[in-house]
Write an enzyme that holds these catalytic residues in place. Structure first.
Site, short mmCIF file in Angstrom:
data_model
loop_
_atom_site.label_atom_id
_atom_site.label_comp_id
_atom_site.label_asym_id
_atom_site.label_seq_id
_atom_site.Cartn_x
_atom_site.Cartn_y
_atom_site.Cartn_z
N GLU A 85 -32.00 -49.09 53.70
CA GLU A 85 -32.63 -49.40 51.73
C GLU A 85 -34.25 -50.10 51.74
OE1 GLU A 85 -29.27 -50.47 48.97
OE2 GLU A 85 -30.95 -50.36 47.30
N ASP A 93 -27.40 -44.46 41.80
CA ASP A 93 -27.41 -45.99 41.78
C ASP A 93 -26.33 -46.56 40.97
OD1 ASP A 93 -26.87 -47.46 44.55
OD2 ASP A 93 -29.21 -48.16 44.36
N HIS A 153 -22.89 -45.63 42.42
CA HIS A 153 -21.62 -47.34 42.04
C HIS A 153 -20.69 -47.14 40.75
CE1 HIS A 153 -23.56 -48.90 46.06
NE2 HIS A 153 -24.04 -47.90 45.55
#
Ligand code: ADE
Ligand code: ZN
Length: 341
Positions: A204, A282, A23
């Site tokens: 997740e 991430d 991200h």
């Protein structure tokens, strides 16, 4: 650093790796966050960089997201998105990343009045420069925020379509609990009708059922995280048989309490069951490490062999949204017998 550790890091760095779960807003380091806050005269709820860094202790995904969405507020103009992306790309280059598929959250910018043109302009300027200078290739993947409504996601997709040539897929992120993939079936159907690939965060914090839904209702090409598949043997068999990749993020999983520590992570067991596991960063500014740190942390804690690490790098190339012709040279470089010490 002792010589063995340094040799091992050199080996991991030299592996050609694709970063598939990153991200860009999660690469905002506190120093840049403070610099941009000063630039835009924004008052932050922390007196300095050190106290902001100290706040990066998260017991859950939601606790992290609350801090992450606050950080995003300092990104206002194209130069900010450019600076953010350029800073990330310096890490990518240093880590031996040869291709990146970069997530961003259009809704967290549009709701603040930031135009999509501004976001795309900043991101693509940095990425195109890096491609020209270093050969690093990229794709963009805008993600829908699942805590917002399906109607909002559909409106966002419509707003994205004028920029259709600039991205290859859409994704789904944010608070997983109580926001199942099924909520977004129609939006993803519309995206696929536009020829877009799809990915989704699932498993997740959420149950295996959300992974089934991402596969069967959203028809995703990859699952982001997906580690909670492990409690469902039929799901693991399906993932292994179809080779639908899981973009696993080891440091993130430990920071957010998905696993109590790295030694408890299940990625080695999933790899041994022949699932297509890839390692990813991430939100590296928040989770304490970029891609190479994730490779090294997983290898150290789980006793992964050199062949395991080569397999993980190979999986990252296999799972990338690149043509077979673009993958071939990297796969050749990774052939076990051909890879130098
Ligand atoms: N947005 C940014 N990072 C995320 C994560 N790890 N899970 C869900 N949404 C996110
Ligand atoms: Zn993520």
């Amino acid at each position: 650093m002792n010589p063995a550790k340094s040799a091992s890091l050199n080996f991991l760095r030299a592996l050609p790796k694709a970063e598939l779960h990153l991200h860009i807003e999660g690469t905002l380091e506190p120093e840049l966050l403070f610099e941009l806050a000063r630039k835009h005269a924004i008052t932050l709820p922390y007196p300095d960089v050190a106290s902001l860094r100290r706040a990066y202790q998260f017991g859950s995904l939601q606790a992290f997201l609350d801090v992450y969405y606050q950080g995003v507020q300092v990104l206002r103009d194209a130069d900010d998105f450019y600076a953010l992306t350029q800073a990330y790309l310096a890490h990518a280059r240093a880590d031996g990343v040869i291709h990146v598929e970069l997530f961003f959250d259009p809704q967290s910018h549009m709701e603040r009045g930031i135009a999509l043109t501004t976001v795309f302009a900043g991101l693509t300027r940095a990425l195109d420069e890096a491609r020209h200078e270093t050969g690093l290739t990229y794709h963009l993947i805008p993600c829908f925020l699942r805590h917002l409504s399906a109607a909002a996601a559909m409106q966002t997709l419509e707003a994205l379509l004028p920029f259709r040539a600039l991205f290859v897929a859409v994704g789904l992120d944010s608070s997983e609990r109580d926001h199942p993939p099924s909520k977004f079936t129609a939006v993803f159907e519309r995206a696929r009708a536009e020829g877009l690939l799809t990915v989704a965060h699932a498993g997740e914090e959420g149950p295996p059922e959300y992974i089934w839904q991402a596969l069967d209702l959203l028809h995703v090409a990859r699952i982001d995280h997906g580690v909670n598949c492990a409690s469902d043997a039929a799901l693991c068999q399906r993932l292994a048989a179809t080779r639908v990749p899981l973009t696993v993020c080891p440091l993130s999983n430990v920071k957010l309490g998905v696993f109590p520590d790295m030694a408890a992570h299940n990625l080695k067991r999933l790899l041994d069951q022949r699932l297509c596991i890839t390692l990813n960063a991430d939100d590296p500014a928040y989770f304490g490490g970029y891609l190479l740190d994730n490779y090294a942390a997983a290898q150290d804690a789980l006793g992964l062999t050199r062949n395991d690490m080569i397999q993980l790098a190979r999986n990252s190339i296999e799972a990338a949204f690149l043509s077979d012709a673009d993958k071939r040279p990297w796969l050749r470089k990774l052939e076990l017998e051909g890879f130098p010490d």
